[in-house]
Design an enzyme around this catalytic site. Structure first.
Site, PDB file in Angstrom:
ATOM      1  N   SER A 164      56.473  23.218  33.115  1.00  0.00           N
ATOM      2  CA  SER A 164      57.588  23.256  31.246  1.00  0.00           C
ATOM      3  C   SER A 164      59.628  23.461  31.491  1.00  0.00           C
ATOM      4  O   SER A 164      59.532  24.955  32.998  1.00  0.00           O
ATOM      5  CB  SER A 164      57.379  23.990  30.314  1.00  0.00           C
ATOM      6  OG  SER A 164      59.003  23.979  29.486  1.00  0.00           O
ATOM      7  N   TYR A 190      55.881  33.518  29.198  1.00  0.00           N
ATOM      8  CA  TYR A 190      55.633  31.550  29.357  1.00  0.00           C
ATOM      9  C   TYR A 190      56.626  31.722  30.966  1.00  0.00           C
ATOM     10  O   TYR A 190      56.338  30.624  31.759  1.00  0.00           O
ATOM     11  CB  TYR A 190      56.129  31.304  28.037  1.00  0.00           C
ATOM     12  CG  TYR A 190      55.884  29.930  28.541  1.00  0.00           C
ATOM     13  CD1 TYR A 190      54.520  29.186  28.326  1.00  0.00           C
ATOM     14  CD2 TYR A 190      56.995  28.552  28.054  1.00  0.00           C
ATOM     15  CE1 TYR A 190      53.988  27.942  27.886  1.00  0.00           C
ATOM     16  CE2 TYR A 190      56.981  27.691  28.205  1.00  0.00           C
ATOM     17  CZ  TYR A 190      55.614  27.202  28.385  1.00  0.00           C
ATOM     18  OH  TYR A 190      55.317  25.790  28.491  1.00  0.00           O
TER      19      TYR A 190
END
Length: 341
Positions: A164, A190
């Protein structure tokens, strides 16, 4: 700093609005075997659909067989096998069953993940996002290594790490990976796990390329899927992912995509002949992404280029594809999991 392939767009002819189905148009995967983690949720479903459409045999590891069967009911011929990425014994059992069948593994798409979850640890004491998004896939990939080598020696194999643009939020914090001494921040955790995905692809490709096994990482786009369940509506609106009515914003030119568009880069990395001879790179929009150039605020500059449509690429932070960090992460991951290739 070098990677096995320059971090430079190829000019593939695809773009941010390309769909997974368009990527596999004309591609024949008959006789090829793929494993897609997370294949019954979000982008994973569209990845499975495209691979099956092209003729591949697809295995989907599942925690919830009933849910998976319902979600994938309109896609024929998908094999469901139990596995939980947060349970090392479950990962081993899945890999053992696959290896016992003496099948090659041509494509491993590591698409499962969690995002911005409340703080928790797995049974080993490891922070959950790092444990699930990186360590679980690290263990799975290494345990499946003999099957990848079998495919690599014949026609080639690819491992795809669905990362990501969120990797911009954190490098690996080497002295406190599991938030034992620093305050927990869900998005930093994350980001660290997504940086780990990128670094894993770099080192895996270095180790595998002479054996016909290539690896890639990627940003799929900003797509509203169950992955975002722990992010509040106000934050999603602030990120531009939903509008004032709570509906998804679709604008591929700014990386806001539908699930079929979001799955395109995963499928391209797994299947495209345009990547033959390439590997170890981070991709976007069904192409190799450029490096984020250095500057006073490189992240803000990258976002602005996409916002103004000067570029369709956010790019990749140099720290997340650094080969020395990639080797260091590999060695740490071996220590944390006890798994070695």
């Amino acid at each position: 700093m070098t990677t096995s392939t320059p971090q430079t767009p190829l000019g593939t002819g695809y773009g941010p609005a390309t769909t997974a189905g368009e990527v596999v148009a004309g591609v024949d995967l008959t006789g090829r075997i793929a494993i897609v983690t997370g294949g019954y949720s979000g982008l994973g479903v569209e990845t499975v659909r495209a691979l099956r459409t092209a003729g591949a045999s697809v295995v989907v590891p599942v925690r919830n067989r009933e849910k998976a069967a319902e979600t994938l009911a309109d896609i024929d011929g998908v094999q469901l096998e139990p596995m939980d990425l947060q349970d090392p014994a479950s990962v081993d059992a899945f890999a053992d069953r696959f290896l016992d069948a003496d099948r090659p593994l041509h494509m491993l798409v590591n698409s499962a993940g969690i995002m911005a979850v409340p703080f928790s640890r797995d049974e080993r004491g490891y922070e959950s996002q790092f444990a699930t998004n990186h360590l679980g896939h690290f263990q799975l990939t290494l345990r499946l290594w003999p099957a990848l080598l079998r495919a690599g020696a014949a026609v080639g194999a690819r491992v795809v790490a669905v990362s990501s643009w969120g990797h911009r939020r954190s490098d690996i914090v080497w002295d406190d990976v599991h938030f034992e001494r620093r305050p927990y921040d869900p998005m930093s955790a994350y980001g660290q796990s997504k940086t780990a995905n990128n670094l894993f692809a770099v080192e895996l490709d270095r180790r595998g390329r002479d054996h016909g096994v290539r690896a890639f990482s990627l940003h799929p786009g900003m797509i509203l899927t169950p992955l975002a369940r722990h992010i509040g509506a106000d934050d999603l609106r602030g990120m531009g992912v939903i509008d004032e009515n709570g509906e998804p914003v679709i604008d591929p030119s700014r990386s806001m995509k539908t699930p079929p568009q979001g799955a395109a880069t995963s499928v391209w990395c797994a299947t495209s002949p345009q990547l033959d001879g390439h590997g170890g790179v981070y991709c976007e929009n069904s192409d190799i992404a450029p490096l984020v150039p250095e500057g006073d605020d490189p992240v803000a500059a990258a976002v602005e280029r996409v916002r103004t449509r000067e570029s369709s690429f956010f790019g990749v932070m140099p720290y997340s594809i650094d080969p020395h960090s990639a080797t260091r992460l590999w060695e740490l991951s071996e220590k944390l999991t006890g798994v070695h290739a």
